[in-house]
Scaffold this motif. Structure first.
Motif, PDB file in Angstrom:
ATOM      1  N   THR A  83     -36.021   7.606 109.069  1.00 56.48           N
ATOM      2  CA  THR A  83     -34.941   6.694 108.696  1.00 56.48           C
ATOM      3  C   THR A  83     -35.524   5.515 107.931  1.00 56.48           C
ATOM      4  OG1 THR A  83     -33.675   7.279 110.682  1.00 56.48           O
ATOM      5  CG2 THR A  83     -33.048   5.272 109.523  1.00 56.48           C
ATOM      6  N   ILE A  84     -34.985   5.285 106.748  1.00 58.15           N
ATOM      7  CA  ILE A  84     -35.389   4.123 105.959  1.00 58.15           C
ATOM      8  C   ILE A  84     -34.362   3.015 106.169  1.00 58.15           C
ATOM      9  CG2 ILE A  84     -34.206   4.914 103.859  1.00 58.15           C
ATOM     10  CD1 ILE A  84     -36.542   3.660 102.257  1.00 58.15           C
ATOM     11  N   SER A  85     -34.837   1.790 106.274  1.00 59.97           N
ATOM     12  CA  SER A  85     -33.945   0.644 106.442  1.00 59.97           C
ATOM     13  C   SER A  85     -34.617  -0.571 105.820  1.00 59.97           C
ATOM     14  CB  SER A  85     -33.643   0.401 107.924  1.00 59.97           C
ATOM     15  OG  SER A  85     -34.832   0.097 108.640  1.00 59.97           O
ATOM     16  N   ARG A  86     -33.861  -1.650 105.714  1.00 55.34           N
ATOM     17  CA  ARG A  86     -34.429  -2.866 105.142  1.00 55.34           C
ATOM     18  C   ARG A  86     -33.807  -4.090 105.768  1.00 55.34           C
ATOM     19  NH1 ARG A  86     -33.726  -2.418  98.998  1.00 55.34           N
ATOM     20  NH2 ARG A  86     -34.518  -4.569  98.984  1.00 55.34           N
ATOM     21  N   ASP A  87     -34.556  -5.176 105.746  1.00 55.18           N
ATOM     22  CA  ASP A  87     -34.075  -6.475 106.197  1.00 55.18           C
ATOM     23  C   ASP A  87     -34.329  -7.431 105.043  1.00 55.18           C
ATOM     24  OD1 ASP A  87     -33.654  -8.979 107.296  1.00 55.18           O
ATOM     25  OD2 ASP A  87     -34.501  -8.442 109.241  1.00 55.18           O
ATOM     26  N   ASN A  88     -33.304  -7.717 104.276  1.00 54.88           N
ATOM     27  CA  ASN A  88     -33.495  -8.544 103.082  1.00 54.88           C
ATOM     28  C   ASN A  88     -33.851  -9.984 103.427  1.00 54.88           C
ATOM     29  OD1 ASN A  88     -33.116  -6.404 101.355  1.00 54.88           O
ATOM     30  ND2 ASN A  88     -30.949  -6.856 100.979  1.00 54.88           N
ATOM     31  N   ALA A  89     -33.456 -10.436 104.597  1.00 52.64           N
ATOM     32  CA  ALA A  89     -33.816 -11.800 105.011  1.00 52.64           C
ATOM     33  C   ALA A  89     -35.314 -11.914 105.275  1.00 52.64           C
ATOM     34  CB  ALA A  89     -33.038 -12.178 106.261  1.00 52.64           C
ATOM     35  N   LYS A  90     -35.950 -10.790 105.598  1.00 50.85           N
ATOM     36  CA  LYS A  90     -37.383 -10.782 105.877  1.00 50.85           C
ATOM     37  C   LYS A  90     -38.194 -10.154 104.751  1.00 50.85           C
ATOM     38  CE  LYS A  90     -36.868 -10.590 110.911  1.00 50.85           C
ATOM     39  NZ  LYS A  90     -37.191  -9.837 112.146  1.00 50.85           N
ATOM     40  N   ASN A  91     -37.527  -9.778 103.662  1.00 55.91           N
ATOM     41  CA  ASN A  91     -38.222  -9.126 102.535  1.00 55.91           C
ATOM     42  C   ASN A  91     -39.036  -7.925 102.999  1.00 55.91           C
ATOM     43  OD1 ASN A  91     -37.193 -11.196 100.953  1.00 55.91           O
ATOM     44  ND2 ASN A  91     -39.126 -11.590  99.913  1.00 55.91           N
ATOM     45  N   THR A  92     -38.444  -7.128 103.854  1.00 56.01           N
ATOM     46  CA  THR A  92     -39.178  -6.019 104.449  1.00 56.01           C
ATOM     47  C   THR A  92     -38.360  -4.740 104.430  1.00 56.01           C
ATOM     48  OG1 THR A  92     -40.374  -7.551 105.901  1.00 56.01           O
ATOM     49  CG2 THR A  92     -40.407  -5.230 106.509  1.00 56.01           C
ATOM     50  N   VAL A  93     -39.024  -3.641 104.154  1.00 52.97           N
ATOM     51  CA  VAL A  93     -38.420  -2.320 104.252  1.00 52.97           C
ATOM     52  C   VAL A  93     -39.207  -1.527 105.298  1.00 52.97           C
ATOM     53  CG1 VAL A  93     -39.804  -1.357 102.357  1.00 52.97           C
ATOM     54  CG2 VAL A  93     -37.629  -0.292 102.971  1.00 52.97           C
ATOM     55  N   TYR A  94     -38.493  -0.689 106.020  1.00 52.36           N
ATOM     56  CA  TYR A  94     -39.091   0.053 107.129  1.00 52.36           C
ATOM     57  C   TYR A  94     -38.927   1.561 106.918  1.00 52.36           C
ATOM     58  CZ  TYR A  94     -38.464  -4.519 109.311  1.00 52.36           C
ATOM     59  OH  TYR A  94     -38.492  -5.868 109.593  1.00 52.36           O
ATOM     60  N   LEU A  95     -39.819   2.308 107.534  1.00 53.56           N
ATOM     61  CA  LEU A  95     -39.660   3.751 107.612  1.00 53.56           C
ATOM     62  C   LEU A  95     -39.940   4.159 109.047  1.00 53.56           C
ATOM     63  CD1 LEU A  95     -39.038   6.327 105.950  1.00 53.56           C
ATOM     64  CD2 LEU A  95     -41.523   6.687 105.812  1.00 53.56           C
ATOM     65  N   GLN A  96     -38.877   4.485 109.775  1.00 56.20           N
ATOM     66  CA  GLN A  96     -39.009   4.970 111.136  1.00 56.20           C
ATOM     67  C   GLN A  96     -39.233   6.472 111.080  1.00 56.20           C
ATOM     68  OE1 GLN A  96     -38.986   3.274 114.195  1.00 56.20           O
ATOM     69  NE2 GLN A  96     -39.579   5.282 115.009  1.00 56.20           N
ATOM     70  N   MET A  97     -40.343   6.916 111.643  1.00 61.05           N
ATOM     71  CA  MET A  97     -40.701   8.331 111.582  1.00 61.05           C
ATOM     72  C   MET A  97     -40.757   8.891 113.000  1.00 61.05           C
ATOM     73  SD  MET A  97     -43.656   8.201 108.642  1.00 61.05           S
ATOM     74  CE  MET A  97     -44.822   7.360 109.697  1.00 61.05           C
ATOM     75  N   ASN A  98     -39.857   9.816 113.286  1.00 63.27           N
ATOM     76  CA  ASN A  98     -39.792  10.457 114.597  1.00 63.27           C
ATOM     77  C   ASN A  98     -40.126  11.941 114.473  1.00 63.27           C
ATOM     78  OD1 ASN A  98     -38.873   7.986 115.683  1.00 63.27           O
ATOM     79  ND2 ASN A  98     -36.734   8.556 115.309  1.00 63.27           N
ATOM     80  N   SER A  99     -40.416  12.548 115.601  1.00 58.65           N
ATOM     81  CA  SER A  99     -40.727  13.994 115.641  1.00 58.65           C
ATOM     82  C   SER A  99     -41.756  14.357 114.581  1.00 58.65           C
ATOM     83  CB  SER A  99     -39.452  14.813 115.426  1.00 58.65           C
ATOM     84  OG  SER A  99     -38.483  14.508 116.401  1.00 58.65           O
TER      85      SER A  99
END
Length: 124
Positions: free
Chosen positions: A69-85
């Motif tokens: 799952t890709i997500s982002r927090d624009n207030a923190k200038n950060t993008v995430y990649l949650q990797m499961n399984s």
């Protein structure tokens, strides 16, 4: 100019999870679509996931759908990649990339800025 710094990589057993983060410099982070790519040894760098500047639109390569799952927090200038399984074949260096504008690109050529990468190793 945008500078990207990835973190969160490491060694994990198959079936486990990791969350990658990518911090970006600059004050217009929400103007950039963001992508994650990966490159395994002796293979081409490939698209993994991307997200629009607003976060409302996401795209994934078929092999990670339902697991990442890709997500982002624009207030923190950060993008995430949650990797499961996680699977052994997910082992690669993962790169964060930024593309100015509304288009969520699925190819390397669509991105203007790249991070240095973070290693993800999945033991089988």
């Amino acid at each position: 100019q945008v500078q990207l710094v990835e973190s969160g990589g490491g060694l994990v057993q198959a079936g486990g999870s990791l969350r990658l983060s990518c911090g970006a410099s600059g004050r217009t982070f929400s103007s950039y679509a963001m992508g994650w790519f990966r490159q395994a040894p002796e293979k081409e760098r490939e698209f993994v996931a991307a997200i629009s500047g607003s976060g409302r639109s996401t795209r994934y390569t078929d092999s990670v759908k339902g697991r990442f799952t890709i997500s982002r927090d624009n207030a923190k200038n950060t993008v995430y990649l949650q990797m499961n399984s996680l699977k052994h074949e997910d082992t690669a260096v993962y790169y964060c990339a930024a593309s100015y504008g509304p288009i969520v690109a699925l190819t390397k050529s669509g991105y203007d800025y790249w991070g240095q990468g973070t290693q993800v190793t999945v033991s089988s």
